[in-house]
Design a protein around this motif. Structure first.
Motif, PDB file in Angstrom:
ATOM      1  N   THR A 184       5.616  -4.526   3.977  1.00 35.48           N
ATOM      2  CA  THR A 184       4.732  -3.200   4.610  1.00 35.48           C
ATOM      3  C   THR A 184       5.888  -2.394   5.444  1.00 35.48           C
ATOM      4  O   THR A 184       5.318  -1.281   5.381  1.00 35.48           O
ATOM      5  CB  THR A 184       3.547  -3.595   5.105  1.00 35.48           C
ATOM      6  N   HIS A 237       0.754  -1.263   0.022  1.00 34.71           N
ATOM      7  CA  HIS A 237       0.020   0.089   0.070  1.00 34.71           C
ATOM      8  C   HIS A 237       0.713   1.437   0.012  1.00 34.71           C
ATOM      9  O   HIS A 237       0.629   2.202   0.834  1.00 34.71           O
ATOM     10  CB  HIS A 237      -0.801  -0.102   1.289  1.00 34.71           C
ATOM     11  N   THR A 251      -4.648   1.889  -4.835  1.00 38.77           N
ATOM     12  CA  THR A 251      -4.562   3.279  -5.639  1.00 38.77           C
ATOM     13  C   THR A 251      -4.391   2.899  -7.026  1.00 38.77           C
ATOM     14  O   THR A 251      -3.532   2.313  -7.437  1.00 38.77           O
ATOM     15  CB  THR A 251      -3.275   3.959  -4.886  1.00 38.77           C
ATOM     16  N   TRP A 270      -1.231  -4.534  -3.486  1.00 36.88           N
ATOM     17  CA  TRP A 270      -2.435  -4.122  -3.131  1.00 36.88           C
ATOM     18  C   TRP A 270      -3.206  -5.173  -2.308  1.00 36.88           C
ATOM     19  O   TRP A 270      -3.106  -6.517  -2.803  1.00 36.88           O
ATOM     20  CB  TRP A 270      -3.318  -3.459  -4.163  1.00 36.88           C
ATOM     21  N   LYS A 298      -7.251  -1.900   0.001  1.00 32.70           N
ATOM     22  CA  LYS A 298      -6.937  -0.825  -0.404  1.00 32.70           C
ATOM     23  C   LYS A 298      -6.242  -0.890  -1.943  1.00 32.70           C
ATOM     24  O   LYS A 298      -5.319  -2.076  -1.973  1.00 32.70           O
ATOM     25  CB  LYS A 298      -6.086  -0.156   0.330  1.00 32.70           C
TER      26      LYS A 298
END
Length: 220
Positions: free
Chosen positions: A196, A20, A48, A42, A46
């Motif tokens: 992450t 993310h 983008t 992703w 979430k």
């Protein structure tokens, strides 16, 4: 179904997929360690819009971690959005698994592999207890393009090298989810990893050290 992206083999160079990330975060990664390939990871929670390399997780680990049931509907909705919103396909979609349960993972992932076969490149997930010599040929038979090494850190590090070897013997890309040690993952021949913590914690020193180690090894 082909084990390539835009005509190139998926596993041609080590790639780090950040969980993310914002555009600014990925740009920072490239600034800190320009010699590394980057992408985004992703999830059903979430996504983008962007034109970067990326993979799509299934959300099973997040559900397990937070103690709620896996949401198949959210996963399917995200798959639909990928085709509507993104200018490129994901490098692969991680087939749904059952964290800590190898047998249930095989059953669930096999069902979804058949469902998604004509739509996306897919990665077959491996959990603690899977028989490596059986999973790699099964993934190839299901037209998956990758193996995704899940499970505990201890199990990954004990069996990771053997899984990478089995994946490559069957012409599969090999990805390690949350490997902990980036250098170890690259050294055993993994094609990609996801993390992450680097972006979330802005741990740029970790990324810089990895890049410097890679440069030193390439000069040997």
């Amino acid at each position: 179904m082909t084990n390539s992206i835009d005509g190139r083999k998926i596993g041609h160079q080590f790639t780090i997929y950040h969980g993310h990330p914002s555009p600014n975060a990925l740009e920072k990664c490239r600034e800190v360690a320009p010699g590394v390939n980057y992408g985004a990871e992703w999830s059903p929670a979430k996504m983008t819009d962007h034109d970067w390399p990326y993979i799509l997780d299934n959300g099973a680990f997040a559900a397990y971690k937070h103690g709620y049931p896996w949401d198949a509907t959210a996963f399917v909705n995200r798959l639909r959005e990928v085709t509507e919103r993104m200018p490129r396909e994901p490098d692969f979609v991680v087939l749904p698994d059952v964290v800590t349960n190898a047998e249930a993972t095989t059953e669930r992932a096999t069902t979804w592999a058949e469902y998604l076969e004509d739509e996306f490149r897919t990665a077959f997930p491996i959990q603690d207890g899977h028989e490596i010599e059986k999973i790699a040929p099964l993934a190839a038979d299901l037209n998956c393009t990758a193996l995704f090494i899940g499970g505990t850190i201890e199990w990954k590090q004990r069996h990771g090298a053997d899984i990478v070897e089995a994946a490559h013997e069957h012409d599969l890309h090999c990805h390690i989810g949350r490997p902990g040690d980036l250098c170890w993952a690259r050294e055993i021949g993994a094609d990609s990893v996801d993390t992450t913590s680097i972006v979330t914690d802005q741990n740029w020193d970790r990324l810089r050290q990895f890049s410097e180690q890679q440069t030193l090894e390439m000069k040997k």
